[in-house]
Design an enzyme around this catalytic site. Sequence first.
Site, mmCIF file in Angstrom:
data_model
loop_
_atom_site.group_PDB
_atom_site.id
_atom_site.type_symbol
_atom_site.label_atom_id
_atom_site.label_comp_id
_atom_site.label_asym_id
_atom_site.label_seq_id
_atom_site.Cartn_x
_atom_site.Cartn_y
_atom_site.Cartn_z
ATOM 1 N N GLU A 167 0.503 -9.757 -8.838
ATOM 2 C CA GLU A 167 0.313 -9.194 -10.175
ATOM 3 C C GLU A 167 1.327 -9.698 -11.198
ATOM 4 O O GLU A 167 2.234 -8.967 -11.628
ATOM 5 C CB GLU A 167 0.331 -7.660 -10.102
ATOM 6 C CG GLU A 167 -0.772 -7.111 -9.212
ATOM 7 C CD GLU A 167 -0.820 -5.584 -9.159
ATOM 8 O OE1 GLU A 167 0.111 -4.929 -9.666
ATOM 9 O OE2 GLU A 167 -1.806 -5.042 -8.614
ATOM 10 N N GLU A 351 -6.879 -5.757 -4.017
ATOM 11 C CA GLU A 351 -6.461 -4.347 -4.077
ATOM 12 C C GLU A 351 -7.522 -3.560 -4.821
ATOM 13 O O GLU A 351 -8.026 -4.000 -5.861
ATOM 14 C CB GLU A 351 -5.143 -4.162 -4.851
ATOM 15 C CG GLU A 351 -3.902 -4.524 -4.102
ATOM 16 C CD GLU A 351 -2.626 -4.259 -4.902
ATOM 17 O OE1 GLU A 351 -2.619 -3.341 -5.752
ATOM 18 O OE2 GLU A 351 -1.651 -4.989 -4.677
HETATM 19 O O1 IFM Z 1 1.189 0.538 -5.906
HETATM 20 C C1 IFM Z 1 0.718 -0.478 -6.739
HETATM 21 C C2 IFM Z 1 0.971 -1.828 -6.124
HETATM 22 O O2 IFM Z 1 2.317 -2.035 -5.891
HETATM 23 C C3 IFM Z 1 0.464 -2.936 -7.010
HETATM 24 N N1 IFM Z 1 -0.879 -2.701 -7.464
HETATM 25 C C4 IFM Z 1 -1.214 -1.398 -7.958
HETATM 26 C C5 IFM Z 1 -0.764 -0.318 -6.987
HETATM 27 C C6 IFM Z 1 -1.131 1.068 -7.526
HETATM 28 O O3 IFM Z 1 -0.500 1.314 -8.736
#
Ligand code: IFM
Length: 437
Positions: A167, A351
């Site tokens: 990210e 994710e």
């Molecule tokens: O917990 C985070 C993760 O570290 C990165 N993506 C989003 C998740 C939820 O906020």
Amino acid sequence: MQFTRSDFPEGFVFGTATSAYQIEGHGFGGAGATHWDSFAATPGNVARGENGALACDHYHRLEEDLDLLAGLGADAYRFSTSWARVLPEGRGQVNEAGLDFYDRLVDGLLTRGIKPAVTLYHWELPSPLADLGGWRNRDIAGWFADFAEVLMRRIGDRVWSVAPINEPWCVGWLSHFDGYHAPGLRDIRATARAMHHVLLAHGRAIQVMRGLGMSNLGAVCNFEWSTPANGGEAATRAATTYDAIYNRFFLGGLFKRAYPTEVLVGLGAHLPDGWQEDFETIAAPLDWLGLNYYTRKVIDHAPGPWPNYQEVEGPLEKTQMGWEVYPDGLRDFLIRTATEYTGDLPLYVTENGMANADTHNTPDTARITYLEQHLGAVQEAIAAGVPLHGYFTWSLMDNYEWALGYEKRFGLVHVDFETLERTPKASYQALAKWWRA
Ligand code: IFM
């Protein structure tokens, strides 16, 4: 859940994701200090001042956690490695215990028939490098490439996939413009440099790993759909700017060798000299792209300096994070990314999940519904021709949700943060029922 594996293409990979600082327990095994430790130690930055020193104590409970993954029927496990666990000073002296830990993790996965999907960096920058300017310093690209080399010389022969950085929007914008994440800066010049250097570091790490003969290398970006708050020109422009900063900046750098004009309006004057020449490194070919997706934002115009947008509350159902549930955004991002940026390149949802105020004995039916809706969106994208190869839920277990501490629960497995006892939730059972088949 209504699904079976045969509802998805042959070989479609199902898995779950975590990150090092959020679960391992950074206080153990010779790991060096990170900017998240000092950020959390500064009053007002993190809810209840919580940090990752103990987290889920995954460092000591590795085998139990890998058994949970196997019980879930996961094909792959997306985890991250802590730079400061491997190189406590960020450079130089290697912590052998850190390398040993990741070695055991990879072997433990392979023994259970689970593919190791590595992310090299998920936000805990070694403090000595933060002292040198961290992501603002161009040298970070070289430091990061060296870390990639040290680690991959040890585990690179057995991992299934690698993405250098999780990210980049969070590393760049959230941490240097919004100030919500470490190092907690609110500075446009720092932001411009961090947003560019994070991509340069990505590219340098890819070069190093290609040099080691590795394959299945990708990138993982996060995406938020932006919906104008109304039909007016100002709100529409604000939503477009939000989209450019959040979503199109990184895709543009990686796949078009260009940054969106809406972003250059604000950041252009602050980018480092010669930034255009770095696209040669940044845009080196990848084997896949991962999309992290949770929600959309409703965006309106804001007066004052660039970027002139503000988030306003939307009407949809919300998760424990206050994030709207908007599965169509996942489908639309997958379609847009393939159509406008990546073509035939394999995509993964790396994710997706929700926070819910779970207890260890109440069924998390809201999460089951959320996952069902988003898997439905995945199917729609596949039906529309998107070359999607896998889907990872966030997260295997409840963990440290950064500035929000331990309260926000994203896990398929409940963690009691007093006893550290793990209890699989109803969502874990619902997925296991067909993932194990
Ligand atoms: O917990 C985070 C993760 O570290 C990165 N993506 C989003 C998740 C939820 O906020």
